[in-house]
Design a protein around this motif. Structure first.
Motif, PDB file in Angstrom:
ATOM      1  N   LEU A  81     -30.319 -26.917  18.685  1.00 45.70           N
ATOM      2  CA  LEU A  81     -31.126 -28.139  18.717  1.00 45.70           C
ATOM      3  C   LEU A  81     -30.721 -29.068  19.854  1.00 45.70           C
ATOM      4  N   VAL A  82     -29.425 -29.266  20.046  1.00 49.40           N
ATOM      5  CA  VAL A  82     -28.974 -30.157  21.116  1.00 49.40           C
ATOM      6  C   VAL A  82     -29.336 -29.577  22.481  1.00 49.40           C
ATOM      7  N   THR A 109     -27.094 -26.619  15.245  1.00 49.74           N
ATOM      8  CA  THR A 109     -26.782 -27.830  16.007  1.00 49.74           C
ATOM      9  C   THR A 109     -26.730 -27.521  17.497  1.00 49.74           C
ATOM     10  N   GLN A 151     -24.851 -23.640  10.252  1.00 47.41           N
ATOM     11  CA  GLN A 151     -25.237 -24.996  10.613  1.00 47.41           C
ATOM     12  C   GLN A 151     -24.797 -25.320  12.039  1.00 47.41           C
ATOM     13  N   PHE A 152     -23.619 -24.836  12.456  1.00 53.18           N
ATOM     14  CA  PHE A 152     -23.137 -25.082  13.808  1.00 53.18           C
ATOM     15  C   PHE A 152     -24.079 -24.477  14.837  1.00 53.18           C
ATOM     16  N   ILE A 212     -19.497 -31.949  18.936  1.00 52.14           N
ATOM     17  CA  ILE A 212     -20.454 -31.639  17.877  1.00 52.14           C
ATOM     18  C   ILE A 212     -21.277 -30.396  18.211  1.00 52.14           C
ATOM     19  N   ALA A 213     -21.747 -30.305  19.460  1.00 56.38           N
ATOM     20  CA  ALA A 213     -22.737 -29.277  19.810  1.00 56.38           C
ATOM     21  C   ALA A 213     -22.185 -28.126  20.636  1.00 56.38           C
TER      22      ALA A 213
END
Length: 120
Positions: free
Chosen positions: A9-10, A6, A2-3, A55-56
């Motif tokens: 995507l970012v 992310t 999942q990381f 987060i990213a």
């Protein structure tokens, strides 16, 4: 897993935004470059960019917004360590390795390949 999604995507959304700015506005790539570095600096100075970095990860630090963020973070760190002189040393210290890598790799690539604009 999942990381990694992310991060992808970012980083991808930041790049898509830059491409849309170049395709749909009269902005040149140089304008978008400056806009992204300044925007990353402003967002970082206001404390809004670090949560995205948390987060990213590399999805937020590798694009040009991340360069502006690195300049501000380095400057703030050096101001805390060295006072007023940190205004001048922080941004350079924080980004020197990336700038040096760009210069060295650019040099070697220029030796290996012919430039596009070479006439004759």
């Amino acid at each position: 897993m999942q990381f990694y999604m992310t991060v992808f995507l970012v980083g991808g959304l930041i790049c898509v935004l830059g491409q849309l700015l170049m395709d749909l506005t009269p902005l040149t790539p140089a304008h978008v470059l400056v806009l992204f570095v300044v925007l990353g600096s402003l967002l970082s100075g206001l404390g809004l960019y670090q949560p995205l970095v948390d987060i990213a990860g590399a999805g937020a630090t590798v694009p040009l917004l991340g360069f502006g963020h690195s300049l501000v973070v380095g400057t703030i760190e050096d101001i805390n360590l060295f006072g007023f002189i940190g205004i001048f040393s922080g941004g350079l210290r924080a980004t020197a390795s990336g700038m040096m890598a760009a210069v060295v790799f650019g040099f070697f690539i220029s030796i290996l390949f012919d430039p596009k604009g070479k006439g004759g």
